[in-house]
Structures are given as C-alpha cells and as structure tokens.
Design an enzyme around this catalytic site. Structure first.
Site, short mmCIF file in Angstrom:
data_model
loop_
_atom_site.label_atom_id
_atom_site.label_comp_id
_atom_site.label_asym_id
_atom_site.label_seq_id
_atom_site.Cartn_x
_atom_site.Cartn_y
_atom_site.Cartn_z
N GLY A 167 0.81 -1.22 0.00
CA GLY A 167 0.00 0.00 0.00
C GLY A 167 0.84 1.26 0.00
O GLY A 167 0.54 2.23 -0.71
N CYS A 168 1.89 1.28 0.80
CA CYS A 168 2.75 2.47 0.88
C CYS A 168 3.49 2.71 -0.43
O CYS A 168 3.69 3.85 -0.84
CB CYS A 168 3.72 2.34 2.04
SG CYS A 168 2.87 2.30 3.64
N THR A 169 3.87 1.64 -1.11
CA THR A 169 4.54 1.78 -2.40
C THR A 169 3.58 2.39 -3.42
O THR A 169 3.95 3.35 -4.12
CB THR A 169 5.06 0.42 -2.88
OG1 THR A 169 6.01 -0.08 -1.93
CG2 THR A 169 5.73 0.53 -4.24
#
Length: 156
Positions: free
Chosen positions: A45-47
């Site tokens: 998700g952060c990527t």
C-alpha cells in the site's frame, strides 16, 4: 490523542530526510505543504501511495506546494525505498514518533480482527500561513494523491 483539526496551527517539527538534510516545517512558510503520513517503507500500500505522489510531484510543484512523506522508518530504510522505486518526493524519518503523535496520526488500528497501535495513513495539508487546512485519511490508497492535489488547488 485525536488527530489535528483543520483550522489549527500546524506544530513545527524538524526531521531527518532521505537526502541527508533536515526538514523544518516552519522554513516552508509562504508555500502549502502536504504531509503524507504512511506506515512503512516498501510495503504494498505504501509503495502504491508514494508512487502516485511521485507521479504528481511536478503538478504539486507547479502549484507551489511542497510534498513530503513521513513514517517511523529510519533514514536508511527511506533511502533504500526511494532508490528501489525512484521516488520523487522527500521521505522524512520519525522513529521516535514525535511528529507523528503531534499530528495525532498514531493510534489504535485493526487488521484481520487484531487490534494494535500504529500509524493511521493520513495526509495533512498545511497552508502558506502554517494553518492546517485539510486532514484526509487515506481510506482508499489509489487516488489519494490526486485528492490531495485537488485540495492544494482549492486553497484560496
């Protein structure tokens, strides 16, 4: 602790950045600043989120806005994450959670029935005068960066 509210002064902070500099919020008065609080480097998700903000970096810059990512990860982790994905926004390290807690984005979370403390994925828009103008939880990661760009463009 509750999240910071729109209309309140943004707490000043100084954090180490992935490029070896120190970022002080108050040094960016006169420009809008988007603080993208994200849980962890190099996770799915952060990527996705950081790639979307990076893809829009030139558009944020055209609006005069500064965008930074902030997570509890150390600078070395940020450097590896930045290099692996060619990220175009600075990543700030807050391993002691001082800034994260000052903005109220650390709290109880739940995943697959497990309750734990962690960073609540949130972006905060600070206007040129240093006031919080928007606090946006990223309940849907895809499109979150575009939503924050729209908020910057809506500033008076």
């Amino acid at each position: 602790m509750s999240m910071i509210a729109p209309g309140t002064p943004a707490p000043d902070f100084v954090l180490d950045a992935d490029d070896g500099t120190r970022f002080r919020l108050s040094e960016h008065r006169g420009r809008p600043v988007v603080l993208v609080f994200y849980p962890q480097d190099d996770t799915e998700g952060c990527t996705v989120e950081m790639l979307e903000f990076s893809a829009l970096a030139a558009e944020f810059a055209a609006e005069g806005a500064v965008v930074v990512g902030i997570s509890p990860d150390p600078v070395a982790s940020h450097c590896a994450f930045r290099d692996k994905f060619a990220l175009a926004i600075p990543l700030l390290a807050d391993p002691d959670l001082v800034t994260i807690k000052a903005f109220g984005v650390w709290g109880e979370k739940q995943l697959y029935g497990r309750v734990y403390e962690g960073l609540i994925r949130t972006s905060v828009l600070v206007n040129a005068e240093g006031q919080v103008r928007a606090v946006t939880r990223a309940t849907r990661i895809k499109g979150h960066a575009a939503k924050m760009l729209a908020a910057v463009r809506a500033l008076p």
